[in-house]
Design an enzyme around this catalytic site. Structure first.
Site, PDB file in Angstrom:
ATOM      1  CG  HIS A   1      12.970 -32.539 -10.457  1.00  0.00           C
ATOM      2  ND1 HIS A   1      14.181 -32.425 -11.105  1.00  0.00           N
ATOM      3  CD2 HIS A   1      12.501 -33.778 -10.746  1.00  0.00           C
ATOM      4  CE1 HIS A   1      14.433 -33.532 -11.763  1.00  0.00           C
ATOM      5  NE2 HIS A   1      13.434 -34.376 -11.561  1.00  0.00           N
TER       6      HIS A   1
ATOM      7  CE  LYS B   1      15.639 -35.347  -7.805  1.00  0.00           C
ATOM      8  NZ  LYS B   1      15.776 -34.662  -9.102  1.00  0.00           N
TER       9      LYS B   1
ATOM     10  CG  ASP C   1      19.856 -31.268  14.281  1.00  0.00           C
ATOM     11  OD1 ASP C   1      18.641 -31.556  14.274  1.00  0.00           O
ATOM     12  OD2 ASP C   1      20.723 -31.947  14.856  1.00  0.00           O
TER      13      ASP C   1
END
Ligand SMILES: [Zn+2]
Length: 219
Positions: A159, A161, A166
């Protein structure tokens, strides 16, 4: 009062002695200050920003990060908004893009990953196994272009996000990579250059990347 030679010599002597003592005291103070005084740490630059959604319209990718939009009556937004800023953050990548996202159906964001991959940026994507084949899923497009996508293979959700770019900055929040999240939902996406946070999310990504290696699921 007559000024005697002895008096002049005495006065000059006192002046020189006073000067020397002052100089010794001052130099001692500088030495002590350098040796014992705790330096005041320079304030670390902590750039951060939060993008809130929904936007009124989906940002025009060509306008913001492409070669310009030549479409007459383009129905995408040419006004800066949260998605256009997300485009710009993602295109800062020069070395790596580690993307962990639950649902991925936005084609503009998929195109940015593909373009980065073609430029030599190492793009790794982790998503939820049950979201791979949803309508408009971009996962197979990414795989077709050679980007490795790994999934959980669990009835529980992958779940997260978040994105680490870099290993320099982190984007994290509630924002799924879907048009519904862009123009419908109340969502937030925080960007931070905090090295501590970037490191922790990067380690978590690496942990999941190893955990979701397909070889682990061969029975
Ligand atoms: Zn446009």
């Amino acid at each position: 009062m007559a000024v005697t030679t002895g008096g002049i010599i005495k006065t000059v002597g006192i002046t020189i002695a006073f000067g020397l003592i002052s100089e010794v005291c001052y130099q001692s103070y500088l030495w002590w200050k350098k040796k014992y005084r705790t330096p005041i740490p320079k304030k670390k630059k902590q750039e951060c920003e939060v993008l809130f959604f929904p936007d009124n319209r989906v940002a025009c990718k060509s306008h913001f990060i492409g070669e310009g939009c030549g479409k007459l009556g383009c129905h995408f937004s040419h006004e800066p908004n949260s998605l256009s800023k997300l485009f710009e953050y993602l295109t800062k990548a020069r070395k790596s893009l580690d993307v962990c996202v639950f649902v991925f159906t936005c084609s503009s964001l998929a195109d940015i990953l593909v373009e980065a991959h073609k430029k030599g940026v190492v793009v790794r994507v982790i998503t939820d196994d049950e979201q791979v084949d949803v309508s408009n899923s971009q996962i197979w497009k990414l795989r077709k272009e050679g980007i490795i996508v790994r999934t959980d293979r669990s009835s529980f959700f992958m779940h997260h996000k978040f994105v680490v770019v870099d290993q320099a900055f982190l984007m994290n929040g509630s924002f799924n990579w879907t048009n519904q999240a862009i123009t419908g939902n109340q969502e937030n996406l925080m960007i931070t250059y905090s090295t501590d946070l970037v490191q922790q999310y990067s380690q978590e990504f690496d942990k999941l990347w190893k955990q979701f290696n397909p070889q682990n699921f061969i029975s």
